[in-house]
Design a protein around this motif. Structure first.
Motif, PDB file in Angstrom:
ATOM      1  N   ASN A  70      -6.386  73.745 -16.185  1.00 60.09           N
ATOM      2  CA  ASN A  70      -5.988  74.283 -17.484  1.00 60.09           C
ATOM      3  C   ASN A  70      -6.497  73.465 -18.668  1.00 60.09           C
ATOM      4  N   MET A  71      -7.265  72.412 -18.409  1.00 60.59           N
ATOM      5  CA  MET A  71      -7.778  71.576 -19.487  1.00 60.59           C
ATOM      6  C   MET A  71      -9.062  70.889 -19.013  1.00 60.59           C
ATOM      7  N   PRO A  72      -9.863  70.346 -19.927  1.00 66.54           N
ATOM      8  CA  PRO A  72     -11.098  69.666 -19.519  1.00 66.54           C
ATOM      9  C   PRO A  72     -10.807  68.463 -18.614  1.00 66.54           C
ATOM     10  N   ASP A  73     -11.756  68.202 -17.704  1.00 67.00           N
ATOM     11  CA  ASP A  73     -11.664  66.977 -16.916  1.00 67.00           C
ATOM     12  C   ASP A  73     -11.808  65.783 -17.858  1.00 67.00           C
ATOM     13  N   ILE A  74     -11.005  64.759 -17.630  1.00 67.50           N
ATOM     14  CA  ILE A  74     -11.043  63.585 -18.488  1.00 67.50           C
ATOM     15  C   ILE A  74     -11.182  62.332 -17.635  1.00 67.50           C
ATOM     16  N   SER A  75     -12.031  61.408 -18.072  1.00 68.21           N
ATOM     17  CA  SER A  75     -12.209  60.155 -17.350  1.00 68.21           C
ATOM     18  C   SER A  75     -12.284  59.004 -18.344  1.00 68.21           C
ATOM     19  N   PHE A  76     -11.869  57.833 -17.870  1.00 65.54           N
ATOM     20  CA  PHE A  76     -11.881  56.620 -18.665  1.00 65.54           C
ATOM     21  C   PHE A  76     -12.633  55.547 -17.884  1.00 65.54           C
ATOM     22  N   GLY A  77     -13.285  54.658 -18.602  1.00 65.88           N
ATOM     23  CA  GLY A  77     -14.027  53.606 -17.927  1.00 65.88           C
ATOM     24  C   GLY A  77     -14.019  52.306 -18.695  1.00 65.88           C
ATOM     25  N   TRP A  78     -14.208  51.245 -17.949  1.00 67.84           N
ATOM     26  CA  TRP A  78     -14.285  49.892 -18.526  1.00 67.84           C
ATOM     27  C   TRP A  78     -15.282  49.091 -17.702  1.00 67.84           C
ATOM     28  N   THR A  79     -16.237  48.490 -18.375  1.00 69.66           N
ATOM     29  CA  THR A  79     -17.210  47.600 -17.741  1.00 69.66           C
ATOM     30  C   THR A  79     -17.094  46.224 -18.369  1.00 69.66           C
ATOM     31  N   THR A 105     -17.261  46.942 -22.314  1.00 69.15           N
ATOM     32  CA  THR A 105     -17.632  48.307 -22.679  1.00 69.15           C
ATOM     33  C   THR A 105     -16.539  49.260 -22.210  1.00 69.15           C
ATOM     34  N   ILE A 106     -16.041  50.070 -23.117  1.00 74.58           N
ATOM     35  CA  ILE A 106     -15.032  51.065 -22.755  1.00 74.58           C
ATOM     36  C   ILE A 106     -15.547  52.447 -23.159  1.00 74.58           C
ATOM     37  N   PHE A 107     -15.124  53.465 -22.424  1.00 74.97           N
ATOM     38  CA  PHE A 107     -15.531  54.825 -22.771  1.00 74.97           C
ATOM     39  C   PHE A 107     -14.460  55.821 -22.353  1.00 74.97           C
ATOM     40  N   VAL A 108     -14.517  56.980 -22.993  1.00 75.07           N
ATOM     41  CA  VAL A 108     -13.706  58.126 -22.604  1.00 75.07           C
ATOM     42  C   VAL A 108     -14.649  59.326 -22.565  1.00 75.07           C
ATOM     43  N   LYS A 109     -14.497  60.174 -21.546  1.00 80.10           N
ATOM     44  CA  LYS A 109     -15.416  61.292 -21.351  1.00 80.10           C
ATOM     45  C   LYS A 109     -14.625  62.557 -21.046  1.00 80.10           C
ATOM     46  N   LEU A 110     -14.989  63.635 -21.732  1.00 80.94           N
ATOM     47  CA  LEU A 110     -14.409  64.950 -21.490  1.00 80.94           C
ATOM     48  C   LEU A 110     -15.490  65.860 -20.934  1.00 80.94           C
ATOM     49  N   SER A 111     -15.161  66.592 -19.872  1.00 78.41           N
ATOM     50  CA  SER A 111     -16.119  67.507 -19.239  1.00 78.41           C
ATOM     51  C   SER A 111     -15.443  68.848 -18.985  1.00 78.41           C
ATOM     52  N   GLU A 112     -16.220  69.905 -19.221  1.00 74.90           N
ATOM     53  CA  GLU A 112     -15.670  71.239 -19.006  1.00 74.90           C
ATOM     54  C   GLU A 112     -16.794  72.181 -18.589  1.00 74.90           C
ATOM     55  N   GLN A 113     -16.429  73.176 -17.784  1.00 75.66           N
ATOM     56  CA  GLN A 113     -17.371  74.204 -17.363  1.00 75.66           C
ATOM     57  C   GLN A 113     -16.894  75.552 -17.878  1.00 75.66           C
TER      58      GLN A 113
END
Length: 680
Positions: A159-168, A211-219
């Protein structure tokens, strides 16, 4: 201590996360698949520092957990874990946790060491009236430790975009040697000795990057994939570089001390789209925004002096900024026009602006540098691949790139440590346009003659042109205005052959050629030229049911011709044109044999010889053998012994009165490894 705790804290955090995830089973679900422990002792005679640098490992005793692999199922979530823990210098952990249509968690971290010899440049202090002890830095224990860690987790929801978080995270600390320094010169020698700038220097480093990031993905519509990624990086480092300076006299003059603080912050925004518009058409597009702020500084001291005389360049401030926008669009068409033909086109556009300003005090005056650089870059490519000919694959790629740089610079070069001025007591004032035009074409073909024989060939041609237009240049005899326009032509080609000699034996061979010709306007036809020829071959097979052997061989000839003009009055760089030429001939042969005596005992023998002659001359011989015993159904124990000898032959060419540094970097040794492993 803070640096060494990072890896431990990350591992603990990983285990806490596993306990906290939804649906974690209270019953153990982890299955150990493999575990190997071992220990090794290496005894070195000679230059132990060079051995550590060549082999990325220490001598003496090491040991620990060589390999640990496990997997599990926790209420629908699959877990894969692998760990390595070698005492003192080599640690790694990889963990993956995935629950389909729910969440994922990935973590990896490693700690490694990079060892350094005190010096690999056998320069002759005796030529400058100094003791041989000045030729090397004590290299009993010079290394830099580095910790790398990557953490990423995300959640899936219909019901919502895939969300991911990362830290390097990466960290480094320790000491490294640099083959550079300030002047070594003597004015009253016969013959005149060249001025050198390669005195061994010691650098103490202590830095990190997050390094930090947040990513949203949707189809959308089951075929349109869109993603948005926001990333931020902060880099901070601390480098302390010291080295002696010998200037205009046959003795120590002064110590140089550089206090460097490399640091930057970077913000990236990445928007991506890809889709199969039809069964034969695939489209991809990207947009990238970059904002980079660099505030790296350098302070310079002369440690042997006091008061104001000690401050060579102090109180620096730097404000460098780069803003860039990049857009690209690519299309791939499958079976386009005719069956078996796949082709794709791609285009890229980038615009960037860099503004830099730095200021520092070189007693008694201040020094300032300012520059502005604007850049437009265009890139285009087209690729074709064809499989319509039976047993044959053909592909071709053409890449085009155009860049336009507009460079406006004003640099006060009164301080040698800022910019080597070659005795010019003034400032650079330059406004230049630089146009790049590159064309790269690559062609590949492979053909299977029959079920046992295959041939392949590659050819790559590059044309690279640089057009310098100096609008304003108050020092036209100083690089880069002095060099002028340039043209570079590069040819690379290879041909290879693979064969199945019998049901048990396979082999192959390859020949590679490269020619690289770089010419500057001021040189005319006498430009820099590189040629490389390499031939390699391999043979692998099962000689008998119990004996398997591998044979490898390689020969390479590498020659770099770099014309230069000698200045007998002040030979800072060279005595004659040949001093910039470099020639290398490399030869390697290696054989490896595995023989299983019975169902429980197997043996291994290995030999390798590496030879290099030319400008640099060295030889390395390695021979070793091992035995493994399966003492139970799932357990084995192994013992291995290796002997090796390294001979740095080129140091014998650097002589003073027939002496010199024969054996400057030589070493020999023995390594004994004992391991015990279980598979489950």
């Amino acid at each position: 201590m803070c640096r060494k705790l990072t890896l431990i804290l990350l591992v603990v955090g990983t285990l806490l996360f596993i306990n906290a995830v939804e649906g974690y089973s209270q019953e153990p679900g982890l299955l150990v698949e493999k575990a190997v422990v071992g220990s090794q002792f290496v005894a070195i005679q000679g230059d132990a520092g060079r051995y550590r640098e060549d082999n990325y490992m220490t001598d003496g005793y090491t040991g620990g957990l060589e390999e640990f692999v496990a997997s599990g199922d926790f209420d629908g979530a699959t877990l894969d874990l692998s760990v390595r823990s070698i005492f003192d210098y080599d640690y790694r952990v990889d963990l993956k946790l995935l629950k389909e249509d729910s969440y994922f968690f990935n973590f990896s971290a490693d700690k490694t060491r990079r060892y350094y010899a005190g010096s690999n440049e056998p320069w002759q202090p005796q030529d400058y009236g100094m003791s041989n002890s000045r030729a090397d830095i004590s290299d009993s224990d010079i290394y830099v430790e580095r910790v790398n860690a990557d953490l990423e987790f995300g959640f899936f929801n219909d019901n919502m975009p895939d969300i991911s978080f990362g830290w390097t995270r990466w960290e480094r600390s320790g000491e490294e040697t640099l083959a550079r320094g300030s002047d070594v010169a003597v004015t009253n020698s016969t013959p005149r000795q060249p001025n050198l700038r390669s005195v061994p220097a010691m650098s103490r480093v202590d830095g990190y990057s997050d390094t930090i990031f947040v990513k949203l993905s949707e189809q959308f519509g089951d075929k349109h994939n869109v993603s948005l990624k926001q990333q931020y990086e902060q880099y901070r480092d601390d480098q302390d570089i010291t080295f002696p300076r010998y200037r205009s006299m046959p003795q120590w003059n002064q110590d140089r001390h550089f206090v460097d603080f490399p640091q930057f912050t970077e913000l990236l925004t990445h928007l991506a789209y890809d889709s199969f518009w039809s069964e034969k058409i695939f489209v991809v597009s990207n947009y990238l925004y970059q904002n980079l702020v660099n505030e790296s500084t350098r302070t310079v001291y002369r440690d042997n002096l006091t008061g104001n005389a000690r401050a060579q360049y102090v109180d620096p401030s730097v404000n460098n900024r780069r803003n860039a926008h990049t857009i690209n669009l690519g299309v791939v068409i499958l079976d386009g026009l005719i069956d078996g033909l796949r082709w794709g086109v791609n285009s890229r556009f980038e615009t960037a602006r860099v503004e830099s300003e730095s200021y520092g005090v070189k007693s008694p005056a201040g020094r300032r540098q300012q520059s502005t650089l604007t850049e437009q870059q265009y890139g285009e490519s087209i690729s074709l691949s064809y499989t319509g000919i039976k047993k044959t694959n053909i592909s071709a790629v053409v890449e085009l790139e155009q860049r336009r740089l507009s460079w406006d610079e004003c640099d006060d070069i009164g301080s040698h440590e800022l910019n080597t001025n070659f005795g010019l007591g003034t400032a650079i004032d330059r406004n230049s346009d630089i146009d790049y035009s590159d064309v790269i074409a690559k062609f590949n073909v492979s053909h299977r003659i029959n079920s046992k024989n295959k041939v392949a060939a590659m050819y790559k041609r590059s044309w690279k042109s640089r057009d310098y237009t100096n609008i304003i240049d108050n020092l036209p005899n100083v690089y880069p205005g002095y060099m002028g326009d340039s043209d570079q032509d590069i040819d690379q080609a290879s041909i290879s052959y693979f064969t199945v000699i019998s049901d048990r034996i396979t082999g192959g061979m390859e020949y590679y050629f490269e020619r690289n010709d770089l010419q500057y306007e001021m040189q005319g036809m006498a430009g820099q030229e590189l040629t490389r020829n390499r031939f390699s071959t391999n043979l692998t097979g099962t000689v008998t049911e119990k004996l398997t052997m591998t044979l490898l061989g390689m020969w390479e000839k590498y020659f770099l011709k770099s014309p230069a003009v000698a200045d007998s009055a002040n030979p800072t760089f060279t005595h004659n044109p040949s001093d910039f030429d470099y020639e290398a001939n490399r030869f390697l042969i290696s054989t490896n044999a595995n023989y299983r005596i019975n169902d429980k005992v197997s043996t291994n023998l290995r030999y390798q010889h590496t030879e290099e002659y030319g400008t640099v001359q060295s030889g390395l011989d390695e021979v070793g053998g091992g035995i493994a015993y399966d003492w139970c159904e799932n357990g084995s124990i192994g013992l291995r012994v290796d002997l090796f000898r390294f001979d740095e032959k080129s140091s014998a060419n650097y002589t003073v009165g027939g002496s010199g540094y024969k054996g400057f970097d030589d070493y020999s040794g023995i390594a004994v490894n004992l391991s015990c492993g279980w598979t489950f």
